[in-house]
Design an enzyme around this catalytic site. Sequence first.
Site, PDB file in Angstrom:
ATOM      1  N   HIS A   1       0.843  -1.206   0.000  1.00  0.00           N
ATOM      2  CA  HIS A   1       0.000   0.000   0.000  1.00  0.00           C
ATOM      3  C   HIS A   1       0.877   1.255   0.000  1.00  0.00           C
ATOM      4  O   HIS A   1       1.944   1.288   0.608  1.00  0.00           O
ATOM      5  CB  HIS A   1      -0.948   0.006   1.211  1.00  0.00           C
ATOM      6  CG  HIS A   1      -2.169  -0.843   1.005  1.00  0.00           C
ATOM      7  ND1 HIS A   1      -2.888  -1.389   2.030  1.00  0.00           N
ATOM      8  CD2 HIS A   1      -2.801  -1.228  -0.146  1.00  0.00           C
ATOM      9  CE1 HIS A   1      -3.914  -2.083   1.534  1.00  0.00           C
ATOM     10  NE2 HIS A   1      -3.880  -2.003   0.218  1.00  0.00           N
TER      11      HIS A   1
ATOM     12  N   ASP B   1       0.886   4.146   1.400  1.00  0.00           N
ATOM     13  CA  ASP B   1       1.341   4.836   2.621  1.00  0.00           C
ATOM     14  C   ASP B   1       2.531   4.121   3.267  1.00  0.00           C
ATOM     15  O   ASP B   1       3.089   4.611   4.248  1.00  0.00           O
ATOM     16  CB  ASP B   1       0.194   5.035   3.635  1.00  0.00           C
ATOM     17  CG  ASP B   1      -0.529   3.761   4.030  1.00  0.00           C
ATOM     18  OD1 ASP B   1      -0.637   2.838   3.195  1.00  0.00           O
ATOM     19  OD2 ASP B   1      -0.999   3.670   5.187  1.00  0.00           O
ATOM     20  N   HIS B   2       2.937   2.990   2.674  1.00  0.00           N
ATOM     21  CA  HIS B   2       4.088   2.242   3.206  1.00  0.00           C
ATOM     22  C   HIS B   2       5.267   2.184   2.232  1.00  0.00           C
ATOM     23  O   HIS B   2       6.365   1.806   2.627  1.00  0.00           O
ATOM     24  CB  HIS B   2       3.664   0.819   3.591  1.00  0.00           C
ATOM     25  CG  HIS B   2       2.593   0.803   4.645  1.00  0.00           C
ATOM     26  ND1 HIS B   2       2.845   0.448   5.957  1.00  0.00           N
ATOM     27  CD2 HIS B   2       1.274   1.164   4.591  1.00  0.00           C
ATOM     28  CE1 HIS B   2       1.722   0.563   6.656  1.00  0.00           C
ATOM     29  NE2 HIS B   2       0.759   0.999   5.854  1.00  0.00           N
TER      30      HIS B   2
ATOM     31  N   HIS C   1       0.048   4.205  13.147  1.00  0.00           N
ATOM     32  CA  HIS C   1      -0.903   4.057  12.042  1.00  0.00           C
ATOM     33  C   HIS C   1      -2.325   4.369  12.497  1.00  0.00           C
ATOM     34  O   HIS C   1      -3.280   3.698  12.139  1.00  0.00           O
ATOM     35  CB  HIS C   1      -0.790   2.620  11.477  1.00  0.00           C
ATOM     36  CG  HIS C   1      -1.336   2.448  10.078  1.00  0.00           C
ATOM     37  ND1 HIS C   1      -2.672   2.231   9.845  1.00  0.00           N
ATOM     38  CD2 HIS C   1      -0.732   2.436   8.874  1.00  0.00           C
ATOM     39  CE1 HIS C   1      -2.867   2.079   8.544  1.00  0.00           C
ATOM     40  NE2 HIS C   1      -1.701   2.213   7.921  1.00  0.00           N
TER      41      HIS C   1
END
Length: 306
Positions: free
Chosen positions: A65, A67-68, A269
């Site tokens: 993903h 955001d990683h 997170h």
Amino acid sequence: MEITFFGTSAGLPTKERNTQAIALNLEPYSNNIWLFDVGEGTQHQILHHSIKLGKVDHIFITHMHGDHIFGLPGLLTSRSFQGGEGKPLTVIGPKGIKAYVETTLSLSESKLNYPITYIEIENQLSYQNNGFNVEARMLNHGIPSFGYRIEAPYTSGKIDVSALKEIGLEPGPKYQDVKNNETFEYNGIIYNSNDFKGDAVKGPVIAIFGDTMPCENEEIIADHANVMVHESTYIEGDKSLANNYHHSHIEDVFSLIENAHVDYSLITHMSNRYTIEEVEMISQSLKSLPTTPPFKFVKDFDSWSF
Ligand SMILES: [Zn+2]
Ligand SMILES: [Zn+2]
């Protein structure tokens, strides 16, 4: 050892919190630093910290993903100019991580001045480096997402000076042989080093999770961990909502802490809809309950030494 958070938001960055990135400083076992996930803007965050990219010799990606991983290509190219020249890097992550990096670098005609070894995890991984033992297992996040269990090396027991003096061996360079080798020779006699040392000391166990809803493998990764890093996208309200999106609610994390007997948990997170003040307020109300296990909601640049 020390864990530092460069991003603690979920999905999108906020003005206060960047997307995901965690640095694990391996001192005193090694001079290297391992990164876990590289959200967009990670290299900017690292500029505000004393960590040098040249010291990063492993990057672990939990899942694909954005955001990683959206900060990974930029960080890799900057590493060439920030002490990484000629220093090999290992990138470990889900299937596709190699194609993602190589495609981005090739289309942008970026060249690195150091070699990268890629290890793509199909289902699970057992990996050894420098005395560290790393185990990765599949979580439940809709796409392949992994949790990493990192076991630091044993350190040899303390030297028993009085026992060595009894055989006539005074403190000096020979003590290094006792410390580092299984046997040592003195005055023509071979001795077993373990008879002159305390028990070896087990290094800490660290569990670092990718995004996930509760699943069986979590307990294997977190079993008796000294420190756990876990997501809690939802830190209040309805638990089923979190799990519908393959994420964890804070109640799920607390159950895992209890079932896996984790010493201390750093929780990251949190959804981008929470401000830092809201996170702090919820933290205080949770901590006022007697059943709440030891934990901390982390902010960007928070560090935890152990
Ligand atoms: Zn995420
Ligand atoms: Zn995710």
